[in-house]
Design an enzyme around this catalytic site. Structure first.
Site, PDB file in Angstrom:
ATOM      1  N   HIS A   1       0.843  -1.361   0.203  1.00  0.00           N
ATOM      2  CA  HIS A   1      -0.190  -0.266   0.328  1.00  0.00           C
ATOM      3  C   HIS A   1       0.494   1.323  -0.233  1.00  0.00           C
ATOM      4  CE1 HIS A   1      -3.061   3.185   1.875  1.00  0.00           C
ATOM      5  NE2 HIS A   1      -3.726   2.596   1.190  1.00  0.00           N
TER       6      HIS A   1
ATOM      7  N   ASP B   1     -11.605   0.685  -0.959  1.00  0.00           N
ATOM      8  CA  ASP B   1     -10.452   1.568   0.162  1.00  0.00           C
ATOM      9  C   ASP B   1     -11.291   2.301   0.718  1.00  0.00           C
ATOM     10  OD1 ASP B   1      -8.275   3.493   0.268  1.00  0.00           O
ATOM     11  OD2 ASP B   1      -7.641   4.015  -1.374  1.00  0.00           O
TER      12      ASP B   1
END
Ligand code: MN
Length: 341
Positions: free
Chosen positions: A181, A302
Site C-alpha cells: 500500500h 479503499d
C-alpha cells in the site's frame, strides 16, 4: 451447474446479486489506541474519514450491507507501523494492533477478516508476527505501507532489501498474500511536488511511490527467489499494467545481461493481484483485466478514504458481464485467500 448435459443451457452465475456478495480487501481502520500513530487523528484533516476509520462495529457492517459487500479484510490505516522509527516499539505495537484487530473481526467473523500490521523495521520480527497473525489469529496476510522508517524520520528501507528475504520466505510458506500500500514520499524527497501539495497522496504521489517500490522488488529478483509470493497492489496496479510494455522494453534494453527469469510483464502476470481500490472506472478496470487477465483483478473500495458505497454501487452497475462481475467481485478473492463464505 447444469446437471443435464443434453441441454445447451447458458451458464449463469449462481449468486444472488441483491444480497451482500462482494469481497473487499483494501479497507482501512484505526482504533483509539492507535490515534497517536503518524496515521492517527493529527494527520487526518477530514472528520468523516477519521470517523469512518474508527467505525469497526455494526456501523461498518451496515455500510457493507448497503454496498453489497459480504466480507471485508481490514488493515491499519497508512502509513501505520511503517512510520515508526523504532524497531522494538513497532514490534510491540504490531502485536497490540493485531490483537485489537482480532477482537474486531471476532465480533463479526462472517463479515470481517484481518490483514496483519507488520513491524517492518525488523524483518525477523515481521516474519514471526506474520506467522502468528496467520496461524494463531486466522488473518489472511499482511498490508505494508511502502517503505519503512529505520531509526529516524529520514532513514528508510525498501522491501527489495535482501534482509526481507526472511519475510518473503515465510509469506510464501504460509501462502499469505502481502498488500503493498502506498504512503507519501518523505518530506525531504518531495521536491517534485514543491508548490503543488494537491499532487501529493492519492492524486499522484502514491502512484509514483508504490509502483516504483513494486518495480524495485521485481528487478531485484525477489520473485525468482520466492516464486510463490503474491503481492497485492491497489488503485488498479498503480498504473503498472498500463505501462508494462514500456517498462519491459526499456528495462531489457538497459539491462541486456539481466538474470531475471521473466520480463517485467511476466512477473505482473504471475506474482501480482490488482484491486479496484479508490479507482472506480470501468474502462480502466477492464484494461487491466485485458492486460494481466481477469483472474488477477479484484474488487476493493479503499474505505473510508473513498466511499465504499460509491465503489459498491459503481461495481454492481458496471457494464461488464455477470461472469466478469462475479470473478472480479468475489471469486478471485475467495480463491486467493481460501475464504469459506
Ligand atoms: Mn488505501
Amino acid at each position: 451447474m447444469n446437471s443435464n448435459p443434453g441441454q445447451t443451457v447458458q451458464q449463469k452465475p449462481e449468486l444472488d446479486f441483491s444480497k451482500p456478495w462482494k469481497v473487499a480487501f483494501e479497507e482501512h481502520f484505526l482504533t483509539p489506541s492507535f490515534c497517536d500513530l503518524p496515521s492517527g487523528i493529527t494527520a487526518i484533516s477530514a472528520p468523516k474519514v477519521y470517523q469512518g476509520l474508527l467505525e469497526v462495529g455494526s456501523g461498518r457492517i451496515d455500510l457493507m450491507d448497503q454496498a453489497k459487500i459480504e466480507y471485508a479484510i481490514l488493515s491499519l490505516n497508512s502509513p501505520g507501523l511503517q512510520a515508526e522509527a523504532s524497531g522494538p516499539i513497532s514490534a510491540d505495537k504490531a502485536i497490540r494492533s493485531n490483537n485489537e484487530l482480532k477482537q474486531i473481526v471476532d465480533a463479526h467473523p462472517k463479515r470481517l477478516g484481518g490483514f496483519a500490521a507488520l513491524p517492518t523495521q525488523d524483518p525477523y520480527a515481521s516474519a514471526d508476527e506474520l506467522e502468528r497473525a496467520v496461524e494463531t489469529l486466522g488473518f489472511h496476510g499482511a498490508l505494508i505501507n511502502s517503505f519503512s522508517n529505520i531509526g529516524d524520520s529520514e532513514t528508510v528501507k525498501y522491501l527489495d532489501d535482501p534482509s526481507y528475504d526472511v519475510l518473503w520466505e515465510r509469506a510464501q510458506a504460509l501462502r499469505a498474500p502481502i498488500y503493498l500500500h502506498p504512503r507519501n514520499p518523505l518530506a525531504s524527497q518531495q521536491v517534485m511536488f514543491a508548490g503543488h501539495p494537491e499532487l501529493l497522496a492519492a492524486t499522484w504521489a502514491f502512484l509514483v511511490e508504490c509502483s516504483t517500490h513494486a518495480l524495485r522488488m521485481i528487478t531485484s529478483g525477489v520473485f525468482d527467489r520466492y516464486p510463490g509470493l503474491i503481492i497485492c497492489l491497489g488503485h488498479l496496479g498503480e498504473a503498472l499494467p498500463a505501462y508494462q510494455w514500456r517498462i519491459s522494453k526499456t528495462y531489457s534494453q538497459k539491462v541486456p545481461q539481466s538474470t531475471l527469469k521473466k520480463d517485467i510483464y511476466g512477473y505482473l502476470k504471475s506474482n501480482f493481484v490488482f484491486t479496484t481500490s479508490g479507482f472506480f472506472d470501468t474502462r480502466a478496470m477492464m484494461n487491466v483485466a485485458e492486460t494481466v487477465g481477469v483472474d488477477r483483478v479484484c474488487f476493493s473500495s479503499d474505505h473510508p478514504w473513498m466511499s465504499m458505497l460509491d465503489g459498491g454501487d459503481w461495481f454492481d452497475r458496471a457494464q461488464i458481464s455477470d461472469e466478469e462481475r462475479l470473478r472480479i467481485g468475489r471469486t478471485n478473492a475467495v480463491e486467493l485467500f481460501g475464504l469459506e463464505l
